[in-house]
Design an enzyme around this catalytic site. Structure first.
Site, PDB file in Angstrom:
ATOM      1  N   LYS A  46       0.834  -1.213   0.000  1.00 17.10           N
ATOM      2  CA  LYS A  46       0.000   0.000   0.000  1.00 17.10           C
ATOM      3  C   LYS A  46       0.859   1.251   0.000  1.00 17.10           C
ATOM      4  O   LYS A  46       0.495   2.258  -0.588  1.00 17.10           O
ATOM      5  CB  LYS A  46      -0.947   0.003   1.196  1.00 17.10           C
ATOM      6  N   LYS A  85      -6.529 -13.614  -7.901  1.00 16.71           N
ATOM      7  CA  LYS A  85      -7.831 -13.708  -7.260  1.00 16.71           C
ATOM      8  C   LYS A  85      -8.731 -12.555  -7.718  1.00 16.71           C
ATOM      9  O   LYS A  85      -8.248 -11.444  -7.925  1.00 16.71           O
ATOM     10  CB  LYS A  85      -7.625 -13.611  -5.743  1.00 16.71           C
ATOM     11  N   LYS A 129     -12.108  -6.730  -5.488  1.00  9.84           N
ATOM     12  CA  LYS A 129     -12.918  -5.528  -5.656  1.00  9.84           C
ATOM     13  C   LYS A 129     -12.050  -4.292  -5.875  1.00  9.84           C
ATOM     14  O   LYS A 129     -12.541  -3.256  -6.275  1.00  9.84           O
ATOM     15  CB  LYS A 129     -13.834  -5.342  -4.445  1.00  9.84           C
TER      16      LYS A 129
END
Ligand code: TRP
Length: 333
Positions: free
Chosen positions: A114, A196, A199
């Site tokens: 991040k 995977k 979202k």
């Protein structure tokens, strides 16, 4: 609460829940509501570690709660609540910050990722994100935490913090274990079946949002990456795209891979994709209807949130008092 084991999980109200979340997680949570005491939090404080648009955050928080209920989580059998409604989370997080080393936080893979992605906003909250997550879990004395691969490290540090605290002050916290569901499809990205379904993927064609309309669903499946063999056959290694579509189709219809292979024998990928798209659209239709209905009933959702917050507060209060007392904070009379 009775002697049932406690399960705790949290989901951020950023981005939309995907078909992957539904088939891989939420569907498995429904039978758990009978066997365990399940507590699910919408972790809006965690979402603040990256910039949010206030009006959107508000809307997504409500929408996520509506979706949970629409998917079949019963707000009476489960505790469903918004993290910021129970101030104990922020309070315990502060305490646990004083029992967490900067060295261990700087080793967190998600922080490193991040920090790279949001290089202009590497704030202290992003750094201590796992400590707030530890507070979420430990406040409720959770026995089990359903976590995906990406959150295992955070559960590990939660256990370390809890053990460290217990070593000094006695048995204050239950040490949580990861909960691995017996079954649960691992749904992959429609654009890159090695990854995977997520979202937070930049390419919306890679995921099906639970709120996608039928035409959008059909178009996303039509564009799904496949291979050039043109035979519907399960082979994860050589045909990851088709295998992923088969796994979606199988989890919804209950058909085995063998049955699906027979059903589409001699037919092309176009027909198969259409069938998968239609099945998904039909599964999501009642969920979307229920979601929209709940979203238009503000008083009902508010009530669920209020009730959830009260129950969450009640459950966490004891832990927090005990922690304060052990530490030597003077009780307020
Ligand atoms: N960090 C989790 C995620 O991004 C969300 C989360 C917050 C969580 N607190 C939690 C998950 C406690 C499990 C338990 O997916």
């Amino acid at each position: 609460m009775s002697q049932k084991k406690i399960i705790f999980s949290g989901v951020q109200p950023s981005g939309n829940l995907t078909l992957g979340n539904y088939l891989g997680a939420i569907l498995n949570w429904i039978p758990l509501q009978e066997e365990y005491n399940c507590i699910y939090s919408i972790v809006d404080l965690h979402a603040l570690t990256v910039r949010q648009v206030p009006a959107e955050l508000r809307k997504k928080t409500r929408s996520l709660l509506a979706l949970y209920i629409a998917c079949g989580l019963d707000p009476e059998k489960n505790v469903l609540f918004v993290q910021s409604h129970n101030s104990a989370h922020a309070e315990l997080a502060w305490i646990l910050n004083c029992f967490t080393y900067t060295g261990e936080l700087s080793r967190m893979t998600q922080f490193k990722e991040k920090a790279q992605k949001h290089a202009d906003n590497i704030n202290a909250g992003l750094f201590t994100y796992p400590v707030l997550m530890a507070a979420d879990i430990l406040l409720y004395q959770a026995d089990l935490v359903p976590v995906g691969e990406d959150q295992k490290q955070h559960l590990e540090i939660t256990r370390d913090i809890a053990q460290r605290f217990n070593n000094i002050y006695g048995d204050v916290f239950t040490i949580p274990e990861p909960y691995i569901p017996k079954v649960g499809a691992r749904i992959m990205s429609l654009q890159n079946p090695e990854k995977k379904m997520s979202k937070s993927d930049e390419n919306p064609n890679s995921y099906i949002s639970l709120l996608d309309k039928p035409d959008v669903i059909m178009s996303k499946f039509r564009r799904a990456v496949t291979d050039s063999e043109a035979i519907v056959r399960y082979d994860e290694e050589n045909k990851p795209g088709i295998s992923n579509l088969m796994s979606i189709y199988s989890s919804i219809t209950g058909k085995s891979y063998g049955d699906i292979e027979k059903e589409f024998e001699g037919l092309g990928y176009g027909d198969f994709k259409t069938a998968v798209g239609q099945t998904v659209a039909e599964t999501l239709r009642p969920i979307q209807e229920k979601h929209d209905q709940l979203m238009s009933d503000k008083a009902y959702l508010d009530n669920i949130m209020k009730d959830g917050a009260q129950r969450a507060e009640g459950l966490s209060y004891r832990t927090l008092r005990k922690v304060y007392k052990k530490l030597g904070l003077v009780p307020r009379s």
